[in-house]
Write an enzyme that holds these catalytic residues in place. Structure first.
Site, short mmCIF file in Angstrom:
data_model
loop_
_atom_site.label_atom_id
_atom_site.label_comp_id
_atom_site.label_asym_id
_atom_site.label_seq_id
_atom_site.Cartn_x
_atom_site.Cartn_y
_atom_site.Cartn_z
N HIS A 529 38.99 33.40 28.84
CA HIS A 529 38.42 34.61 28.24
C HIS A 529 37.85 35.52 29.35
O HIS A 529 38.16 36.70 29.41
CB HIS A 529 37.33 34.18 27.24
CG HIS A 529 36.49 35.28 26.69
ND1 HIS A 529 36.60 35.71 25.38
CD2 HIS A 529 35.51 36.02 27.24
CE1 HIS A 529 35.73 36.69 25.17
NE2 HIS A 529 35.04 36.89 26.28
N GLU A 530 37.04 34.93 30.22
CA GLU A 530 36.41 35.76 31.27
C GLU A 530 37.45 36.34 32.22
O GLU A 530 37.37 37.50 32.61
CB GLU A 530 35.38 34.94 32.06
CG GLU A 530 34.21 34.40 31.24
CD GLU A 530 33.52 35.43 30.35
OE1 GLU A 530 33.60 36.64 30.64
OE2 GLU A 530 32.92 35.03 29.34
N HIS A 533 39.19 39.27 30.81
CA HIS A 533 38.39 40.50 30.81
C HIS A 533 38.77 41.43 31.97
O HIS A 533 38.64 42.64 31.88
CB HIS A 533 36.90 40.19 30.90
CG HIS A 533 36.25 40.06 29.55
ND1 HIS A 533 36.44 40.97 28.54
CD2 HIS A 533 35.39 39.13 29.06
CE1 HIS A 533 35.73 40.60 27.47
NE2 HIS A 533 35.09 39.49 27.76
N GLU A 590 36.78 42.13 23.78
CA GLU A 590 36.47 40.73 23.53
C GLU A 590 37.62 40.02 22.82
O GLU A 590 37.93 38.88 23.13
CB GLU A 590 35.18 40.61 22.71
CG GLU A 590 33.95 41.15 23.42
CD GLU A 590 33.66 40.45 24.73
OE1 GLU A 590 34.01 39.26 24.88
OE2 GLU A 590 33.08 41.09 25.62
N ASP A 594 39.66 36.85 24.06
CA ASP A 594 39.82 35.62 23.26
C ASP A 594 41.29 35.24 23.12
O ASP A 594 41.67 34.08 23.28
CB ASP A 594 39.24 35.81 21.85
CG ASP A 594 37.72 35.66 21.82
OD1 ASP A 594 37.15 35.17 22.80
OD2 ASP A 594 37.12 36.04 20.78
ZN LIG Z 1 33.76 38.44 26.63
#
Ligand SMILES: [Zn+2]
Length: 695
Positions: A529-530, A533, A590, A594
């Site tokens: 997830h990070e 980003h 986000e 995900d």
């Molecule tokens: Zn996030």
């Protein structure tokens, strides 16, 4: 400190780090190296079997299947706005922090660090002394505000309040220069609101109007607490609302603020007098003893035109009422029970639906984490953090980065030029795990046992000076935007690094005793997830060095936007409570993270299993490796949320609620359908190559 105040502080922290993207709705505390509690779950794999609702069909509502029993058995406690598995960590962790602080309070003579955190905590716990002092600590500042007669004096007081982190009218902070991210520049930005964000001042539905009425009533009651008669207090509250509504009108909303291009307007300092002739910013910087600089970022120029328009002599009394309110609001948590309760009544009860104030010790633990976080965090790490967890996380991060590289190479929608740049950016991502290399030095703050009010404002002054002093200097990328006990993680686009505080490296995210499949589903997806980003709608606009710079071929950018639109539409249909839909644009970054994260972690697990010759069909606790992975992922998000909080989050938070983070993702992933045998027509079904997918 109320939940909302704390959340606003968290948002402020994230703003300081400009645009950092994290994994959770709000930073919460957690702990590390606690023994995995497998007895409770009755599990060998690490899955929480007791959470599972076997009566639900995983192919139609996977969230209900993975978390149904957990939700049934874990209602939201009276002093919380929501309750999830993150909060269980928070709870356990708070007890560890409490022990540390009580011990330090007793042994303040043992070290300078004990004196700071122990003294601060003790001063916060001393409620009888706080009651005895009443409104006395407020008096000198209130007098200063009431004695203002002209714009020069007003400016002096605005600077003084900013120094104490009461950010009246606007925000002033330092941040990496978007065009040269190695250097720190000064920024002035919109701010000065008492409600969570712009749209709270303008929505016309009955619920929003009710919140505004209650806000004005709350402002009035707070004025009454300093002895102002009810009718006068009510007038002042209306005035505050009018000033804030003007400021809100000129502000950007939360969704617009997700686009970094809208937030960059560099200007020479000597151009400021044209922008705000009624407010001498150059004098403001002198008052704050700001290092010398020539260029700054005026984040939202129109906001400052409106601010300038407010600063007329006729309006002086209104502006003083407005400043008084913000000073009282910023001080409420430091004052008597009457102030604390009034503050909780609006920010806790009305906005988030919480019915009970948290016990004092919890509020004091949080306050110490807010003000002296790296001193408390240092003790916390000494006591709890294991090197093993750090090593394993680092290995996992490398595996996920490897999958991201494979993913970039294999996607068909992106051309070779953009791919080359994407690889450069990916290889430049720095990994930070656990805690800072060097700890912040708080020795210059004077902390005493018997002055909670003074301690807090001195800590605020220390922090605002520390931030200001960075202006004109190179960015220190070793610094952290979260304290070590935080159960959260973030990607910082201007530094191009991913950060995993010690607090998240524990169950249900990571456990030495859990099966790899469960760990990949939980912490593995967080890492993915990070990393994703860096390539979401906002992150992709920054290059490998953290500069806001377009490295995309036009046609690839168009394809990216088309693929993203699929997620905007999908999540925009989800409804967390009746009458409220998620904002697909606000949550896009986000949701992209995900959805990308799950692919990266899943394929990292597949590689790992292949390496160890473990068949995917191998079962533990009755679940195959792939099923374990998806359950490990979903169970991180088990939570219950009060309706008021659900509404507030849908309006302000870039993260989707747990239910949609789970079901939204798995219904895009054909590997999930394969794992659980879902068929066309099932709610969670995705055929191979179908479903929204960017990364
Ligand atoms: Zn996030």
């Amino acid at each position: 400190m109320s939940a909302i105040t704390r959340r606003l502080i968290t948002l402020k922290l994230m703003r300081m780090r400009q645009l950092a993207s994290c994994v959770l709705c709000a930073a919460v505390l957690g702990s590390v190296a606690l023994a995995q509690n497998n007895e409770k779950t009755g599990s060998h794999s690490g899955i929480d079997l007791s959470a599972i609702d076997k009566s639900a069909d995983p192919c139609n509502d996977f969230y209900q299947y993975a978390c149904g029993n957990w939700m049934k058995n874990n209602p939201v406690p009276a002093d919380e706005s929501r309750w999830g598995r993150f909060d269980e960590l928070f709870e356990r962790n708070q007890k560890i922090l409490r022990n540390i602080l009580e011990d330090s309070a007793k042994h303040q003579d043992q070290s300078a660090l004990d004196q700071k955190i122990g003294g601060f905590y003790q001063s916060c716990m001393n409620e009888s002394l706080i009651e005895q002092r009443g409104t006395t600590p407020l008096q000198s500042e209130l007098d200063r505000i009431s004695h203002i007669t002209n714009q020069g004096e007003l400016l002096d007081e605005v600077a003084r309040l900013h120094d104490r982190q009461v950010d009246v009218f606007f925000n002033f902070y330092s941040s990496p220069d978007p065009k040269d991210a190695k250097m720190t520049i000064a920024s002035i930005d919109q701010g000065g609101l008492g409600l969570p964000e712009k749209d709270f001042y303008f929505r016309t539905d009955p619920k929003s109007e009710d919140i505004r009425q209650k806000y004005v009533a709350h402002v009035a009651k707070t004025f009454e607490l300093i002895g102002i008669p009810a009718s006068e207090a009510s007038k002042k509250a209306q005035t505050v609302m009018a000033v804030e509504t003007d400021l809100a009108k000129a502000s950007l909303d939360v969704t617009s603020r997700r686009n970094p291009q809208l937030l960059v307007h560099e200007m020479q300092k000597d151009q400021l007098p044209q922008l705000t002739p009624n407010f001498n910013f150059n004098q403001f910087f002198v008052e704050l003893n700001t290092p010398n600089f020539s260029t700054l970022n005026v984040v939202v120029p129109d906001f400052f035109k409106t601010f300038n328009g407010l600063l007329t002599n006729e309006k002086m009394d209104d502006l003083k009422d407005y400043m008084t309110w913000h000073y009282l609001n910023g001080s409420a948590a430091l004052l008597t029970k009457a102030f604390v309760d009034e503050n909780f009544d609006f920010y806790g009860r009305t906005l988030s639906g919480v019915t009970e104030l948290k016990p004092r010790w919890k509020r004091c633990v949080s306050a110490t984490d807010d003000e002296l976080g790296e001193a408390l965090g240092r003790k916390f790490v000494e006591k709890t953090f294991g090197e093993q967890g750090k090593q394993r996380t680092l290995e996992l991060v490398h595996e996920i980065e490897h999958e991201m590289a494979e993913d970039i190479q294999s996607i068909t929608w992106m051309g070779p030029e953009t791919k080359k740049e994407a690889m450069v950016k990916l290889h430049a991502v720095a990994n930070k795990i656990g805690y800072p290399e060097k700890w912040r030095d708080y020795s210059s703050i004077s902390i005493v046992d018997d002055d909670y009010f003074g301690n807090s404002y001195r800590a605020n002054e220390f922090e605002s000076k520390r931030e200001r002093d960075k202006i004109g200097k190179p960015v220190d990328r070793s610094e952290w935007g979260m304290t070590p006990p935080t159960v959260n993680a973030y990607y910082n686009p201007t530094e191009n690094n991913i950060n995993f505080p010690a607090g998240i490296l524990q169950p249900p995210f990571y456990s030495n005793q859990a099966d790899d499949a469960v760990n990949y589903g939980a912490i593995g997806v967080v890492v993915g997830h990070e990393l994703t980003h860096g390539f979401d709608d906002a992150g992709r606009q920054f290059d490998a060095d953290g500069n806001l710079k377009d490295w995309w071929q036009k046609s690839d950018e168009e394809k990216f936007e088309k693929l993203s639109q699929c997620l905007v539409d999908e999540y925009g249909h989800f409804s967390p409570i009746e009458g409220v839909k998620l904002n697909g644009k606000l949550t896009l970054g986000e949701n992209t993270a995900d959805n990308g994260g799950i692919h990266l972690a899943y394929y990292a697990l597949m590689d790992d299993l292949a390496k160890k010759s473990v068949p995917v069909s191998k079962k533990e606790d009755g679940y195959t490796q792939a099923q374990q992975f998806f359950l490990g992922f979903a169970q991180v998000w088990c939570q219950n949320t009060r309706p008021e909080e659900a509404r507030l989050l849908a309006q302000t938070n870039p993260h989707s609620p747990g239910k949609f983070r789970t079901n939204g993702v798995v219904s895009n992933v054909s590997e999930f359908s394969e794992a659980f045998g879902c068929k066309a027509g099932d709610q969670m079904y995705a055929a191979k190559g179908k479903g929204c997918r960017v990364w």
